[in-house]
Write an enzyme that holds these catalytic residues in place. Structure first.
Site, PDB file in Angstrom:
ATOM      1  N   PRO A  11       0.789  -1.236   0.000  1.00  0.00           N
ATOM      2  CG  PRO A  11      -0.129  -1.107   2.121  1.00  0.00           C
ATOM      3  CD  PRO A  11       0.552  -2.050   1.185  1.00  0.00           C
ATOM      4  CG  ASN A  12      -0.121   4.300   1.399  1.00  0.00           C
ATOM      5  OD1 ASN A  12      -1.101   4.959   1.029  1.00  0.00           O
ATOM      6  ND2 ASN A  12      -0.125   3.600   2.520  1.00  0.00           N
ATOM      7  NE  ARG A  19       2.743  13.474   1.686  1.00  0.00           N
ATOM      8  CZ  ARG A  19       2.560  12.430   2.497  1.00  0.00           C
ATOM      9  NH1 ARG A  19       2.195  11.272   1.988  1.00  0.00           N
ATOM     10  NH2 ARG A  19       2.758  12.533   3.785  1.00  0.00           N
ATOM     11  CE1 TYR A  24       8.431   6.600   3.192  1.00  0.00           C
ATOM     12  CE2 TYR A  24       9.404   4.473   2.678  1.00  0.00           C
ATOM     13  CZ  TYR A  24       8.630   5.265   3.509  1.00  0.00           C
ATOM     14  OH  TYR A  24       8.077   4.746   4.643  1.00  0.00           O
ATOM     15  CG  ASN A  75       8.495  -2.267  -0.184  1.00  0.00           C
ATOM     16  OD1 ASN A  75       7.950  -2.393   0.918  1.00  0.00           O
ATOM     17  ND2 ASN A  75       9.167  -1.181  -0.535  1.00  0.00           N
ATOM     18  CB  ALA A  78       1.553  -0.236   5.999  1.00  0.00           C
ATOM     19  CG  HIS A  81       5.350  -2.918   9.852  1.00  0.00           C
ATOM     20  ND1 HIS A  81       6.679  -3.319   9.916  1.00  0.00           N
ATOM     21  CD2 HIS A  81       5.320  -1.854   8.998  1.00  0.00           C
ATOM     22  CE1 HIS A  81       7.414  -2.526   9.147  1.00  0.00           C
ATOM     23  NE2 HIS A  81       6.631  -1.630   8.564  1.00  0.00           N
ATOM     24  CG  ASP A  88      -0.895 -17.581   7.257  1.00  0.00           C
ATOM     25  OD1 ASP A  88      -2.009 -17.402   7.799  1.00  0.00           O
ATOM     26  OD2 ASP A  88       0.151 -17.811   7.904  1.00  0.00           O
ATOM     27  CD  GLU A  99      10.608  -8.313   5.001  1.00  0.00           C
ATOM     28  OE1 GLU A  99      10.897  -9.447   5.424  1.00  0.00           O
ATOM     29  OE2 GLU A  99      10.170  -7.413   5.742  1.00  0.00           O
ATOM     30  CG  HIS A 101      11.398  -3.094   4.314  1.00  0.00           C
ATOM     31  ND1 HIS A 101      10.030  -3.005   4.207  1.00  0.00           N
ATOM     32  CD2 HIS A 101      11.665  -4.297   4.893  1.00  0.00           C
ATOM     33  CE1 HIS A 101       9.489  -4.089   4.708  1.00  0.00           C
ATOM     34  NE2 HIS A 101      10.451  -4.889   5.128  1.00  0.00           N
ATOM     35  CB  ILE A 102      12.502   2.275  -0.040  1.00  0.00           C
ATOM     36  CG1 ILE A 102      11.836   1.597  -1.248  1.00  0.00           C
ATOM     37  CG2 ILE A 102      13.256   3.534  -0.433  1.00  0.00           C
ATOM     38  CD1 ILE A 102      10.638   2.351  -1.792  1.00  0.00           C
ATOM     39  CB  SER A 103      12.954   3.567   4.892  1.00  0.00           C
ATOM     40  OG  SER A 103      12.013   2.648   5.458  1.00  0.00           O
ATOM     41  NE  ARG A 108      10.632   5.323   8.430  1.00  0.00           N
ATOM     42  CZ  ARG A 108       9.677   5.200   7.495  1.00  0.00           C
ATOM     43  NH1 ARG A 108       9.755   4.227   6.569  1.00  0.00           N
ATOM     44  NH2 ARG A 108       8.653   6.030   7.500  1.00  0.00           N
ATOM     45  NE  ARG A 112       7.390   3.683   9.727  1.00  0.00           N
ATOM     46  CZ  ARG A 112       6.292   3.789   8.967  1.00  0.00           C
ATOM     47  NH1 ARG A 112       5.925   2.792   8.171  1.00  0.00           N
ATOM     48  NH2 ARG A 112       5.551   4.891   9.029  1.00  0.00           N
TER      49      ARG A 112
END
Ligand SMILES: O=C(O)[C@]1(O)C=C(c2cccc(Sc3ccccc3)c2)[C@@H](O)[C@H](O)C1
Length: 149
Positions: A11-12, A19, A24, A75, A78, A81, A88, A99, A101-103, A108, A112
């Site tokens: 998501p997002n 932004r 990111y 990726n 959200a 977490h 599953d 897996e 993650h950009i950040s 953080r 997270r």
């Protein structure tokens, strides 16, 4: 061994690059996809690149990958977490899972720092910016090649 890799985004991430560039970066998800396709060609991989804000769609793509793919790069954003359901689904996939993650999630907020997906992932890349996507592809290509040899 299939050389098809699914690259899944949560998501997002459709808003990436618009932004919080200090977290990111400035690249859009379309930029990331284009870079992935360029590196995939170098690695002789085919990729299917998806993004969804809907948990069930990500699960459905993992189910699709079970039938055709040699690996998954994800990726979860959200959903990292929160989602036992995505974990599953990934546990039904027999190939390698990376897996992304950009950040650096570990620098953080505390919420997270935990990932449900990490209990299945064969590797986790975090904090390398969007370069993490192509690093994941390189790792998946190596694992696919090793399995084929
Ligand atoms: O670092 C990541 O790639 C991460 O997976 C991505 C996340 C995330 C969160 C919100 C938005 C976005 S994408 C974005 C960034 C800036 C503006 C709009 C959307 C990603 C987080 O939920 C995760 O904790 C970390």
């Amino acid at each position: 061994m299939s050389r098809l890799v699914y690259v899944l985004n949560g998501p997002n991430l459709n808003l990436l690059g618009k932004r919080q560039p200090h977290i990111y970066g400035h690249e859009t998800l379309a930029d990331v996809e284009a870079e992935c396709r360029k590196v995939a060609e170098e690695l002789r991989l085919d990729i299917r690149f998806h993004q969804s804000n809907r948990e069930y769609e990500i699960i459905d793509w993992v189910h699709e990958a079970r039938e055709v793919a040699g690996g998954i790069a994800i990726n979860p954003a959200a959903f990292t977490h929160t989602s036992v359901a995505i974990l599953d689904a990934l546990n039904t996939f027999e190939g390698p899972v990376i897996e992304i993650h950009i950040s650096n999630v570990h620098k953080r907020e505390a919420f997270r720092h935990h990932s449900f997906v990490s209990t299945r992932a064969d590797g986790v890349i975090a904090g390398f910016g969007t370069q993490g996507y192509t690093l994941a592809l390189r790792r998946l290509a190596r694992l696919i090649d090793e399995k084929a040899s």
